[in-house]
Design an enzyme around this catalytic site. Structure first.
Site, PDB file in Angstrom:
ATOM      1  CD1 TRP A 161       3.834   3.836   3.431  1.00 56.07           C
ATOM      2  CD2 TRP A 161       2.218   2.920   2.180  1.00 56.07           C
ATOM      3  NE1 TRP A 161       2.613   4.133   4.016  1.00 56.07           N
ATOM      4  CE2 TRP A 161       1.604   3.581   3.280  1.00 56.07           C
ATOM      5  CE3 TRP A 161       1.402   2.267   1.257  1.00 56.07           C
ATOM      6  CZ2 TRP A 161       0.233   3.600   3.468  1.00 56.07           C
ATOM      7  CZ3 TRP A 161       0.033   2.286   1.443  1.00 56.07           C
ATOM      8  CH2 TRP A 161      -0.550   2.955   2.536  1.00 56.07           C
TER       9      TRP A 161
ATOM     10  CD  GLU B 106     -15.132  -4.056  -0.486  1.00 53.54           C
ATOM     11  OE1 GLU B 106     -15.198  -3.129   0.356  1.00 53.54           O
ATOM     12  OE2 GLU B 106     -14.054  -4.462  -0.961  1.00 53.54           O
TER      13      GLU B 106
ATOM     14  CD  GLU C  56      -9.020  -2.183  -5.934  1.00 54.13           C
ATOM     15  OE1 GLU C  56      -9.060  -2.449  -7.140  1.00 54.13           O
ATOM     16  OE2 GLU C  56      -8.112  -1.533  -5.394  1.00 54.13           O
TER      17      GLU C  56
END
Length: 809
Positions: free
Chosen positions: A324, A439, A442
């Site tokens: 983006w 995990e 993140e």
């Protein structure tokens, strides 16, 4: 900054540009049609292309963008003004499928003319080269046209604080830009007829031409702002020219490199560029498994190679893109052009699947030089090793161990002694597992099936390497720790009271948070654990029970060989996944990361700005295909679907739009969103899938792990106590293992201190020290103990008690 003493003839033109410092800077679209670089390590420049033009250009390392974009403007000075990226229709092709040389043909909608660009980087020096040719049938019309090169410097990774001047070198106008310590120079082989430096939105060349279709401004300098450079090329007498953008440490280096490149005919550069890429040999041909004749395979291999840095060999970034980017400014320094250890190991392993063992070794050596003293890695980092984000993810520590093991088993380590690296990483896992701070997505802490799969695999690989090194105590400690985690996978990561599928109550969860405290709580209690999803939109629920959220992470248990693909719990969990995460698209099925995910294009098609709606990820199609292969099913249709998710230039996106078309936002069903593109991990997963299909088994599967947990089934008779994770109870007949990370002596009793026993801990290298207390099957009294630390000559000052429960049946 003060302009240096004139080494060149400074062109004053209309004087300094007005409107400083210009608009707030933004980056550009992450939807790349192609990425590239020269194969030679001496050419330290990388490029991306989309919308018919060059986007980010990186120098001198792959994590350092210096240019936002470089495009072309065309006008006849009287009736129209066209910008290639907005007004022309562009098609794209590779000049040679073995190289990353690109041809872009951009045509006006009325068919009166076309602009053809051939894009490469100099095969040896940090210079971008674009050969531009104007085509059309009406010579009188073409004679009226003017072509302008428009470049937006974002030097040293930012649009603010850039400076530029117009100079004359060897009788030719050149545009020079800089921000310490880097300079760039833009020129052409025919010379610009006019040049101008301006502030974006105030005095830039686009604004000038858009006003009255003519170039009225020739500003000689624009200092310390968000700037744009404009150069006019007279194509009335010559339809073809070569544009060069050179980079260097200082003005002279940039200008000299640019002029040197222009002194050699473009055709000679192109021939050398392609010849270099043809030297990139891949001993393992995977074409037989493809559905497109090998097109995406060839592109994917080169895309992964192109994502390696040249100053820091072996450093592979996640993506040459800023997700983006058109909505991001200078506050987003990192984008995806950072090293994530997990993504990097994926790339290195995929290149191993193609036979590039030496490239994977470079990655491993780089990781060894980046590893922290405690054995860990930063969450992500610049290619020079400087941390960017600071989270701790256990899979990013475990996966490099697996890479080291693969190279060791393949005889690919050369003279590199990898054991100290493996020992440190394994020791870190013992200190922190089973709970990870983040995990693989993140975001959350806790017990993650995907993380624990990687940790188990890493420890078993490290154990075998330790045994081969003669470190039998260490090997045993690591293997037992892995077995301990494996024995509690279902206790820690499964709910018995699922709410996502009416017919499935028992399934894996995305993550179980650590707040529960007791690692041996009943699985049915897991539903009361809460997780927070921070990327949810305004007013949306962000707190959920762990049992309400599922992802694909448990499939890593099958990938590494910890669980069978036919395990009923795996099969049932996939039913839940398909019910809540599967998306059907015109190109095939695809899956979202997890339900309630907010990382993705918003519901209205707008960009992710800290919140949104998670979309489907093509790499998850690859993970599912790997599972289907392990389960004995045909994966060719899934391979074909994977290929259809790639762009015209073979770029695989991080996410695709998985709803009905929204043309006003540029969102089309099954096509890329504004997330990262290309994503190296997605290309790596595709290549590994091809290799797996050819081999008939998952390439990532570790035979040692598979043999241990699917065939031999080790006894689960050890429970582990750590000071930061204190065991509350143990079943009679098991062994209580006390694990610490300094030498210790344990003094213990099993009869309420009527008698005492003393035991010196076994030292097993950096992974730690341990002492085992055997709990007889008939024991009912708790095990009580305290610790003495001989190197510090002190007692722990606390007695610990572990309750003894009835022996397991």
């Amino acid at each position: 900054m003060t302009v240096p003493a004139p080494e060149y003839l400074w062109l004053d033109g209309d004087g300094p540009a007005p409107g400083a410092p210009g608009m707030e800077p933004r980056w550009t679209s992450s939807r790349k049609d192609a990425v590239g670089t020269a194969y030679a390590a001496s050419s330290r420049v990388w490029y991306t292309l989309s919308h018919g033009i060059l986007n980010e250009i990186y120098y001198p390392t792959i994590d350092r963008p210096q240019v936002r974009d470089l495009g072309f403007l065309i006008t006849d000075g009287e009736t129209f003004f066209h910008e290639v990226k907005r007004d022309l229709e562009s098609t794209f092709e590779y000049i040679d499928l073995d190289a990353l040389a690109v041809r872009i043909t951009s045509r006006s909608r009325d068919g009166q003319y076309a602009l053809v660009q051939q894009v490469i980087s100099d095969p040896h020096y940090p210079v971008m080269l674009v050969q531009v040719r104007l085509e059309g049938d009406d010579e009188r019309f073409l004679n009226r046209l003017k072509v302008y090169a428009l470049l937006a410097p974002h030097m040293e990774g930012g649009g603010e604080g850039n400076s530029a001047r117009a100079v004359e070198v060897n009788g030719r106008r050149v545009l020079l830009a800089w921000k310490e310590p880097t300079s760039l120079a833009m020129g052409t082989d025919c010379g610009f007829t006019r040049v101008s430096c301006g502030y974006v939105g105030a005095s830039d060349g686009w604004k000038d031409l858009n006003d009255n279709l003519r170039m009225d401004w020739e500003y000689g300098q624009a200092l310390n702002g968000n700037i744009a450079l404009l150069g006019e090329v007279d194509v009335s007498h010559q339809r073809q020219f070569t544009l060069a953008v050179g980079f260097g440490r200082g003005h002279h280096a940039a200008i000299s490199s640019m002029m040197q490149a222009l002194a050699t005919p473009f055709e000679a550069h192109m021939e050398r560029f392609v010849e270099q890429w043809r030297r990139a040999k891949f001993p393992k041909d995977l074409t037989a498994a493809t559905g497109d004749g090998g097109f995406l395979m060839r592109i994917s291999r080169n895309v992964l190679l192109a994502h390696e840095d040249k100053t820091y060999p072996g450093a592979f970034i996640a993506s040459m893109s800023i997700p983006w980017g058109q909505s991001k400014g200078d506050d987003d320094l990192g984008g995806y052009h950072l090293v994530w250890t997990r993504d990097m190991v994926q790339s290195a392993t995929a290149l191993m699947a193609c036979g590039r063992t030496e490239t994977a070794l470079r990655a491993l050596v780089y990781l060894a030089t980046t590893q922290r003293p405690d054995g860990s890695f930063a969450q992500n980092f610049w290619v020079n090793g400087t941390p960017y984000w600071t989270g701790m993810q256990l899979d990013e520590v475990a996966s490099p161990i697996v890479l080291a093991w693969r190279l060791w088993k393949a005889g690919g380590l050369g003279d590199f002694d990898v054991f100290p690296f493996v020992e440190r990483a394994a020791g870190f896992l013992l200190r922190h597992a089973p709970v990870t701070q983040q995990e693989r997505w993140e975001e959350n802490a806790g017990y993650s099936p995907s993380t624990l799969a990687a940790v188990i695999a890493g420890l078993i690989c490290a154990s075998e390497m330790a045994q081969a090194r003669g470190a039998s105590e260490m090997a045993g400690l690591l293997a037992v720790f892995a077995d301990w985690i494996e024995s509690h996978l279902e206790d820690w990561t499964v709910t018995n009271d699922g709410v996502l599928h009416p017919e499935v109550k028992r399934h894996y969860m995305r993550i179980r948070p650590p707040q529960c405290g007791d690692p041996y709580a009943r699985p049915e209690d897991c539903g009361q654990n809460k997780i927070l999803i921070n990327n949810r939109g305004p007013g949306e629920q962000y707190e959920f029970e762990a049992r309400e959220v599922i992802d694909h992470g448990f499939l890593e248990l099958v990938r590494y060989g910890v669980r069978s693909p036919h395990d009923p719990l795996i099969v049932d969990s996939l039913k839940v996944v398909d019910a809540v995460l599967r998306s059907e698209t015109p190109f095939g099925p695809c899956w979202r990361r997890y339900n309630h995910d907010g990382y993705g294009q918003r519901h209205d098609g707008g960009p992710y700005m800290g919140w949104g709606q998670g979309r489907a990820w093509p790499l998850l199609l690859g993970e599912r295909a790997h599972y289907e292969l392990a389960a004995g099913r045909d994966v060719h249709p899934l391979i074909c679907a994977y290929e259809r998710f790639s762009s015209q230039g073979g770029m695989l996106p991080e996410q695709i739009w998985d709803e009905a078309d929204l043309p006003s936002q540029g969102m089309h069903w099954g096509k890329p969103t504004g997330a990262a593109m290309p994503l190296a991990w997605a290309h790596a997963e595709y290549l590994k899938l091809l290799r797996s299909a050819i081999d008939g088994r998952i390439f990532d599967c570790i035979p040692l792990v598979e043999e241990r947990y699917l065939r031999r089934h080790p006894k689960h008779d050890v429970e582990i106590f750590k000071l930061d994770r204190r065991l509350r109870s143990i079943a009679a007949g098991k062994t209580l293992r006390i694990l610490a990370f300094a030498r210790f002596r344990v003094v213990w009793t099993n009869d309420n201190w009527q008698t005492t026993n003393s035991l010196e801990a076994t030292h097993a290298g950096y992974p730690g020290c341990f002492a085992d207390i055997i709990v007889p099957p008939t024991q009912k009294a708790p095990v009580q103990f305290t610790l003495y630390w001989p190197t510090e000559e002190r007692w722990e000052g606390e007695n610990f008690s572990v309750l003894v429960e009835a022996a397991e049946p």
